[in-house]
Design a protein around this motif. Structure first.
Motif, PDB file in Angstrom:
ATOM      1  N   SER A   1       8.806   3.463 -17.320  1.00  0.00           N
ATOM      2  CA  SER A   1       9.206   3.614 -15.698  1.00  0.00           C
ATOM      3  C   SER A   1       8.588   2.591 -15.081  1.00  0.00           C
ATOM      4  O   SER A   1       9.242   2.127 -14.152  1.00  0.00           O
ATOM      5  CB  SER A   1       8.462   4.923 -15.524  1.00  0.00           C
ATOM      6  OG  SER A   1       9.049   5.910 -16.078  1.00  0.00           O
ATOM      7  N   HIS A   2       7.507   1.902 -15.387  1.00  0.00           N
ATOM      8  CA  HIS A   2       6.824   0.807 -14.444  1.00  0.00           C
ATOM      9  C   HIS A   2       7.638  -0.487 -14.708  1.00  0.00           C
ATOM     10  O   HIS A   2       7.994  -1.313 -13.753  1.00  0.00           O
ATOM     11  CB  HIS A   2       5.215   0.616 -14.817  1.00  0.00           C
ATOM     12  CG  HIS A   2       4.782  -0.802 -14.503  1.00  0.00           C
ATOM     13  ND1 HIS A   2       4.215  -0.729 -13.113  1.00  0.00           N
ATOM     14  CD2 HIS A   2       4.590  -2.026 -14.785  1.00  0.00           C
ATOM     15  CE1 HIS A   2       3.889  -1.976 -12.680  1.00  0.00           C
ATOM     16  NE2 HIS A   2       4.007  -2.788 -13.975  1.00  0.00           N
TER      17      HIS A   2
ATOM     18  N   ARG B   1      10.745   0.060 -12.731  1.00  0.00           N
ATOM     19  CA  ARG B   1      10.732   0.253 -11.248  1.00  0.00           C
ATOM     20  C   ARG B   1      10.511  -1.345 -10.865  1.00  0.00           C
ATOM     21  O   ARG B   1      11.066  -1.498  -9.428  1.00  0.00           O
ATOM     22  CB  ARG B   1       9.521   0.780 -11.043  1.00  0.00           C
ATOM     23  CG  ARG B   1       9.116   1.107  -9.424  1.00  0.00           C
ATOM     24  CD  ARG B   1       7.948   1.929  -9.255  1.00  0.00           C
ATOM     25  NE  ARG B   1       7.905   3.102  -9.943  1.00  0.00           N
ATOM     26  CZ  ARG B   1       7.132   3.609 -11.018  1.00  0.00           C
ATOM     27  NH1 ARG B   1       6.271   2.569 -11.254  1.00  0.00           N
ATOM     28  NH2 ARG B   1       7.050   4.623 -11.677  1.00  0.00           N
TER      29      ARG B   1
ATOM     30  N   VAL C   1       6.576   6.473 -21.696  1.00  0.00           N
ATOM     31  CA  VAL C   1       7.601   6.796 -20.555  1.00  0.00           C
ATOM     32  C   VAL C   1       6.858   6.346 -19.211  1.00  0.00           C
ATOM     33  O   VAL C   1       7.684   5.664 -18.504  1.00  0.00           O
ATOM     34  CB  VAL C   1       7.670   8.467 -20.447  1.00  0.00           C
ATOM     35  CG1 VAL C   1       7.933   8.796 -19.252  1.00  0.00           C
ATOM     36  CG2 VAL C   1       8.341   9.186 -21.385  1.00  0.00           C
TER      37      VAL C   1
END
Length: 396
Positions: free
Chosen positions: A175-176, A179, A171
């Motif tokens: 997410s990184h 982003r 996760v």
């Protein structure tokens, strides 16, 4: 000896019957014999039974019986008496060693939380780390019995913790990765929105090209995440469709190369091979391997794609590039999600870091074997060996 009561009602009935027998002409001796036998039977019937002499077995479990019951259990189990181990089943002996028998359980475990539970002399449970190795996690359940005895159950929670840690890492990494392109897209859009008239046409075009490139990267990342999720959900379902592997590889390799890189393909199918497979997943596997080879191989060199027999029961798919190669320390980690041996180069080429993770899961679902070999300055070779449904080929 206890006096037996006289069976008067029965004797009266016997007397009447014998009298009737005499009246009807039966010999007196026979009638008397019948009376005596009848009376004796009644006397024996009403006698007191002899006192019970049979030994009643205790329903309590003996130590030997407990050991027999616990021996085959998959969960490590220990039984103690006054904190000394008197029973250790096979799983417990494998975990702690056979020497644990007759030892003080506190010395054997050597864990402060476990010792606190033992010294409390109460039933309960505790989760401890590092019981047998640095990273392991165990839950200890104990039940205290009468006579200073206790039963200890050890449940391994290491795998659950590893899965939870992997999920958390996934996760965080996802997410990184999401982003980064989103931040780029938002930044350029905000710049364009602030004062579009202040930007010349060339600058605006470059901004829009960057937004388009990052949006495509985001789309590829989401697509790969969805693919990986679907493949993992189906990893225990063996494919049942029979697939002609050669034509599939040829078609998928050309799709992976695209029209701009098709001239760099060196493709050869050496035979006909039928495998049990999922067509979409096999095509994705080939596309990912070919795309990686074309991205990271020398642009002036060909990428070799071969399908040929590997003994009687397997077929080998080989994808080889001629590029910089990959350092040996990176090879064991290449199939991890989001792992990149050269992060800057991978992102610059549009890679999501999920291509080989997807390949690994497809290989596992198809009961195949994956091998990655690389030599610095020479190139990288990826080999996948599939079991064939029917083949007339002989061993190499």
């Amino acid at each position: 000896m206890t006096a037996r009561p006289l069976p008067l009602p029965g004797l009266t009935l016997a007397f009447i019957c014998c009298t009737v027998m005499l009246v009807t002409g039966v010999a007196p001796l026979v009638a008397l014999s019948v009376f005596l036998i009848w009376a004796g039977t009644l006397w024996l019937r009403v006698g007191s039974p002899p006192p019970a002499t049979e030994k009643v077995e205790s329903s309590a479990l003996t130590t030997n019986r407990m050991g027999e019951l616990f021996e085959s259990a998959d969960t490590p189990l220990l039984v103690t008496r006054r904190n000394r181990v008197i029973i250790a089943n096979r799983a417990a002996r494998e975990l702690f060693g056979a020497h644990i028998l007759e030892q003080d359980i506190r010395i054997s475990l050597r864990n402060p939380d476990a010792i606190q539970l033992i010294d409390s002399d109460e039933s309960g449970s505790v989760t401890v780390r590092g019981l047998t190795s640095v990273r392991d996690i165990w839950r200890i359940n104990t039940k205290q019995l009468a006579g200073g005895m206790g039963v200890y159950e050890f449940i391994n929670k290491t795998a659950e913790a590893d899965i939870s840690r992997a999920h958390t890492d996934f996760v965080a990494n996802a997410s990184h990765e999401l982003r980064t392109p989103l931040a780029s897209i938002i930044g350029y859009v905000e710049t364009l929105q602030e004062d579009v008239t202040a930007l010349d046409h060339e600058t605006s075009r470059k901004f829009l090209e960057t937004i388009s490139r990052e949006a495509q990267r985001l789309q590829h990342l989401v697509s790969d995440l969805m693919s990986l999720s679907r493949i993992e959900a189906e990893k225990h379902d063996r494919p049942t469709e029979i697939v002609e592997l050669g034509p599939l590889v040829a078609r998928a390799a050309k799709e992976g190369a695209g029209p701009d890189r098709a001239d760099r393909l060196d493709l050869a199918i050496e035979g006909e091979f039928r495998v049990l497979g999922d067509v979409q997943q096999l095509e994705q596997l080939v596309r990912n391997l070919v795309d990686n080879a074309l991205k990271y191989g020398d642009p002036a060199q060909k990428v070799t794609v071969r399908v040929h027999p590997s003994g009687k029961r397997r077929v080998r798919l080989v994808v080889r590039d001629r590029g910089d190669g990959i350092a040996a320390e990176h090879i064991p980690h290449l199939t991890r999600r989001f792992y990149r041996s050269d992060p800057g180069r991978s992102r610059a080429s549009g890679g999501t870091g999920l291509g080989l993770a997807i390949v690994k899961h497809i290989v596992e679902r198809h009961m195949a074997k994956l091998d990655i070999a690389s030599e610095m300055g020479v190139g990288t070779t990826v080999t996948v060996r599939f079991p064939v449904e029917r083949s007339d080929h002989h061993e190499d």
